[in-house]
Write a protein that holds these residues in place. Structure first.
Motif, short mmCIF file in Angstrom:
data_model
loop_
_atom_site.label_atom_id
_atom_site.label_comp_id
_atom_site.label_asym_id
_atom_site.label_seq_id
_atom_site.Cartn_x
_atom_site.Cartn_y
_atom_site.Cartn_z
N SER A 149 0.84 -1.20 0.00
CA SER A 149 0.00 0.00 0.00
C SER A 149 0.88 1.25 0.00
CB SER A 149 -0.93 0.00 1.21
OG SER A 149 -1.85 -1.08 1.15
N THR A 150 1.93 1.21 0.81
CA THR A 150 2.88 2.33 0.83
C THR A 150 3.54 2.51 -0.53
OG1 THR A 150 3.33 1.90 3.16
CG2 THR A 150 4.92 3.24 1.98
N PHE A 151 3.97 1.39 -1.12
CA PHE A 151 4.59 1.45 -2.45
C PHE A 151 3.61 2.00 -3.48
CE2 PHE A 151 5.13 -0.55 -6.60
CZ PHE A 151 6.42 -0.17 -6.92
N ASN A 152 2.38 1.53 -3.46
CA ASN A 152 1.39 1.98 -4.45
C ASN A 152 1.09 3.46 -4.31
OD1 ASN A 152 1.10 -0.59 -5.55
ND2 ASN A 152 -0.52 -1.17 -4.11
N VAL A 153 1.05 3.97 -3.09
CA VAL A 153 0.82 5.40 -2.87
C VAL A 153 1.96 6.21 -3.46
CG1 VAL A 153 0.77 7.20 -1.10
CG2 VAL A 153 -0.69 5.19 -0.87
N LYS A 154 3.18 5.80 -3.23
CA LYS A 154 4.34 6.53 -3.76
C LYS A 154 4.37 6.47 -5.28
CE LYS A 154 7.16 6.06 0.38
NZ LYS A 154 7.09 7.51 0.66
N LEU A 155 4.03 5.31 -5.83
CA LEU A 155 3.99 5.18 -7.28
C LEU A 155 2.88 6.06 -7.86
CD1 LEU A 155 4.87 3.76 -9.91
CD2 LEU A 155 3.25 1.94 -9.35
N PHE A 156 1.73 6.05 -7.24
CA PHE A 156 0.60 6.84 -7.72
C PHE A 156 0.90 8.33 -7.69
CE2 PHE A 156 -3.33 9.21 -6.77
CZ PHE A 156 -4.05 8.93 -7.92
N VAL A 157 1.48 8.81 -6.59
CA VAL A 157 1.79 10.23 -6.47
C VAL A 157 2.85 10.65 -7.49
CG1 VAL A 157 2.80 11.99 -4.95
CG2 VAL A 157 1.11 10.37 -4.05
N SER A 158 3.89 9.85 -7.65
CA SER A 158 4.93 10.15 -8.64
C SER A 158 4.34 10.18 -10.04
CB SER A 158 6.05 9.11 -8.56
OG SER A 158 6.66 9.11 -7.30
N PHE A 159 3.48 9.22 -10.34
CA PHE A 159 2.85 9.15 -11.66
C PHE A 159 1.95 10.37 -11.88
CE2 PHE A 159 -0.67 7.57 -14.37
CZ PHE A 159 0.06 7.31 -15.52
N CYS A 160 1.22 10.79 -10.87
CA CYS A 160 0.35 11.97 -11.00
C CYS A 160 1.15 13.23 -11.31
CB CYS A 160 -0.46 12.17 -9.72
SG CYS A 160 -1.81 11.00 -9.49
N TRP A 161 2.28 13.41 -10.63
CA TRP A 161 3.11 14.58 -10.90
C TRP A 161 3.65 14.56 -12.33
CZ3 TRP A 161 2.10 18.41 -8.13
CH2 TRP A 161 2.00 18.37 -6.75
N LEU A 162 4.06 13.40 -12.81
CA LEU A 162 4.57 13.32 -14.18
C LEU A 162 3.46 13.56 -15.20
CD1 LEU A 162 7.12 10.36 -14.08
CD2 LEU A 162 7.55 12.81 -13.93
N MET A 163 2.25 13.07 -14.92
CA MET A 163 1.12 13.33 -15.81
C MET A 163 0.78 14.81 -15.85
SD MET A 163 0.14 10.65 -17.40
CE MET A 163 1.93 10.46 -17.53
N LEU A 164 0.82 15.45 -14.68
CA LEU A 164 0.57 16.89 -14.64
C LEU A 164 1.65 17.65 -15.41
CD1 LEU A 164 -1.17 19.19 -13.60
CD2 LEU A 164 0.15 19.15 -11.46
#
Length: 277
Positions: free
Chosen positions: A100-115
């Motif tokens: 869950s911790t890994f998925n949160v970090k992956l999701f946040v990093s991915f969101c910043w790159l998409m933005l």
């Protein structure tokens, strides 16, 4: 708790990202001014305008570099520090699952790159409008789209959709590649960062070899050799378009497969072989 972790992760990374986005907005404004002044219908330019235009374009390129390279490196370093360095002890004591911790970090990093991708896209549109002194599609643009379909066998908007999907998946692919490399590196008792870099190089080389094999199997090299033939021989455009579509689709599938492999590597190591010593 997962929602709080997600909120904390965004809060912990937004400052630098907002600074980068502010820099990108500034260089975009400079670029728009330079493009607008350089597209004077009267064709009147002077040395000061030329210097300003050159300087604005240099700053714009540096802004794009910061937008992607700096933000990407920052996300990867932040992941490693908060997962596998001294900060990792605190991270893994949180009352949530390790994945869950890994998925949160992956999701946040991915969101910043998409933005970042969206901001770059908007920036290019603004530059184009400034250079054209307004937003309009002339007849040359529609003719170019028609020629594109005749040449490649697919509509231009379909190609754009392929490219957007490719960029989105590529962002996830390269994030997961670095995350998987860091996960492998932390298995070593010494020189963990060096081992992570080495794992990343191996991943990259294997990916390039697999991509080259895929290009041979999908007829990429024959596609490039026959591109001039397709321009002049309309009878071959159907087969040419089919090969082009297959090449794009196979590239997307290859990237998705790599994402799955990298994610599995991270999952196995985090669940069974986590080493914070």
């Amino acid at each position: 708790m997962l929602g709080k972790l997600l909120k904390y992760e965004f809060k912990n990374t937004y400052k630098l990202m907002f600074i980068i986005y502010g820099i990108m907005a500034f260089v975009t404004i400079l670029g728009c001014i330079a493009m607008y002044s350089n597209s004077d219908p009267a064709g009147m330019t002077n040395q000061i305008q030329e210097i300003f235009f050159t300087a604005a374009m240099v700053f714009y390129v540096l802004g794009v570099f910061a937008l992607f390279v700096v933000s990407y490196v920052y996300m990867c370093v932040h992941f490693y520090k908060t997962m596998y360095s001294d900060q990792g002890y605190l991270t893994h004591t949180l009352p949530v699952g390790q994945m869950s911790t890994f998925n949160v970090k992956l999701f946040v990093s991915f969101c910043w790159l998409m933005l970042s991708l969206i901001i770059l896209f908007l920036s290019i549109i603004f530059l184009g409008c400034a250079a054209n002194r307004g937003f309009s599609f002339d007849s040359d643009f529609y003719m170019a789209m028609a020629d594109f379909k005749n040449l490649f066998g697919i509509p231009f908007h379909t190609f754009i959709i392929y490219m957007i999907l490719s960029m989105i998946i590529s962002c996830l692919q390269y994030l997961l590649m670095v995350f998987a490399s860091g996960s492998i590196g932390q298995l070593f008792t010494k020189h963990k960062i060096g081992a992570s870099i080495g794992a990343g190089i191996v991943f990259y080389m294997l990916g390039q070899i697999a991509a080259s094999i895929l290009m041979v199997l999908t007829g990429y090299f024959g596609f490039m050799n026959n591109i001039n033939v397709a321009v002049y021989d309309v009878s071959e455009n159907a087969a040419f378009g089919t090969a082009f579509s297959s090449m794009l689709l196979s590239g997307l599938l290859f990237s998705i497969i790599e994402c799955v492999i990298f994610y599995i590597v991270c999952m196995v190591i985090i669940k069974r072989h986590l080493n914070l010593e």
